[in-house]
Design an enzyme around this catalytic site. Structure first.
Site, PDB file in Angstrom:
ATOM      1  N   ILE A  73       0.889  -1.167   0.000  1.00 47.25           N
ATOM      2  CA  ILE A  73       0.000   0.000   0.000  1.00 47.25           C
ATOM      3  C   ILE A  73       0.927   1.218   0.000  1.00 47.25           C
ATOM      4  O   ILE A  73       1.893   1.269   0.761  1.00 47.25           O
ATOM      5  CB  ILE A  73      -0.947  -0.024   1.226  1.00 47.25           C
ATOM      6  CG1 ILE A  73      -1.941   1.150   1.212  1.00 47.25           C
ATOM      7  CG2 ILE A  73      -0.190  -0.048   2.546  1.00 47.25           C
ATOM      8  CD1 ILE A  73      -3.002   1.062   2.329  1.00 47.25           C
ATOM      9  N   SER A  74       0.686   2.173  -0.895  1.00 45.64           N
ATOM     10  CA  SER A  74       1.587   3.320  -1.035  1.00 45.64           C
ATOM     11  C   SER A  74       1.529   4.241   0.175  1.00 45.64           C
ATOM     12  O   SER A  74       0.561   4.245   0.929  1.00 45.64           O
ATOM     13  CB  SER A  74       1.216   4.127  -2.288  1.00 45.64           C
ATOM     14  OG  SER A  74       1.384   3.332  -3.436  1.00 45.64           O
TER      15      SER A  74
END
Length: 231
Positions: A73-74
């Site tokens: 997940i960024s």
């Protein structure tokens, strides 16, 4: 001004998620994110709900985290920056919602949920079956009626929903697939990582105008590689 309604359940996981989230949003604003609608979305969507319980206490730090299947997940900062760029298209008043958006790489569903708050309609496509199913489970309780999750090859885009006011990708290849450009509406904007030099990626913004394509290369980023096919 931020308005948030927090359910009692949101204070679980041993952290007061509303307070921690508003601190994250304050930091995002200080780092240069100006779009009020993006900041409000970051405040509304509970990032910890998209992570394994063991990682929940890191949910509001500015860090990328593993979501399984070799994916991440960024960082909140990168996500907010890319969505703000997407909404700053040539013909868009930054105050209004974007029209229809295509997201390439649903991952755990976090960015898709954010996009649903700032766009009229969102199609999000994921090539890894296990992640697609996980994203569906994460998003189902949120009842986001304008968000459609799809399982398929994001390299092909999603022609049935085209044309799109915006296209955003969470994976980077050596070039931007022609299908994405085709499916972008005139006046629309595409934001994606791309390999500009060997071994490094940069954020690229493509504006589709009546006179052609305008490409802008921005800062260096680090995303998973863009792959074809399904897994």
């Amino acid at each position: 001004k931020q308005n948030s309604v927090v359910s009692p359940a949101a204070s679980g996981l041993g952290l007061d998620s509303a307070t921690v989230r508003s601190t994250m949003v304050k930091k995002l604003a200080e780092s240069g994110v100006e779009d009020e609608m993006v900041l409000n979305a970051m405040l509304a969507v509970e990032r910890h709900k998209f992570l394994d319980t063991a990682l929940a206490n890191q949910a509001y730090e500015d860090t990328s985290l593993p979501i399984g299947f070799g994916q991440t997940i960024s960082k909140p900062n990168v996500v907010a920056r890319m969505i703000e760029l997407l909404r700053r298209g040539k013909n868009l008043k930054i105050t209004g919602k974007l029209g229809r958006v295509l997201e390439i790489g649903t991952g755990c569903g976090y960015q898709a949920a954010l996009l649903s708050h700032v766009s009229q309609e969102v199609y999000s496509i994921e090539r890894i079956k296990g992640l697609y199913e996980r994203a569906r489970e994460n998003i189902r309780p949120m009842r986001l009626g304008n968000l459609h999750l799809l399982f398929g090859d994001g390299m092909q885009g999603y022609a049935s929903g085209a044309p799109y006011a915006g296209i955003i990708a969470a994976a980077g290849g050596d070039n931007i697939p022609a299908e994405w450009i085709e499916q972008l509406a005139e006046g629309g904007r595409l934001v994606a990582p791309m390999s500009v030099t060997k071994g490094s990626q940069s954020l690229v913004v493509i504006d589709k105008t009546s006179s052609g394509i305008q490409k802008t290369v921005l800062e260096q980023v680090n995303f998973v590689p863009l792959l074809t096919g399904v897994a």
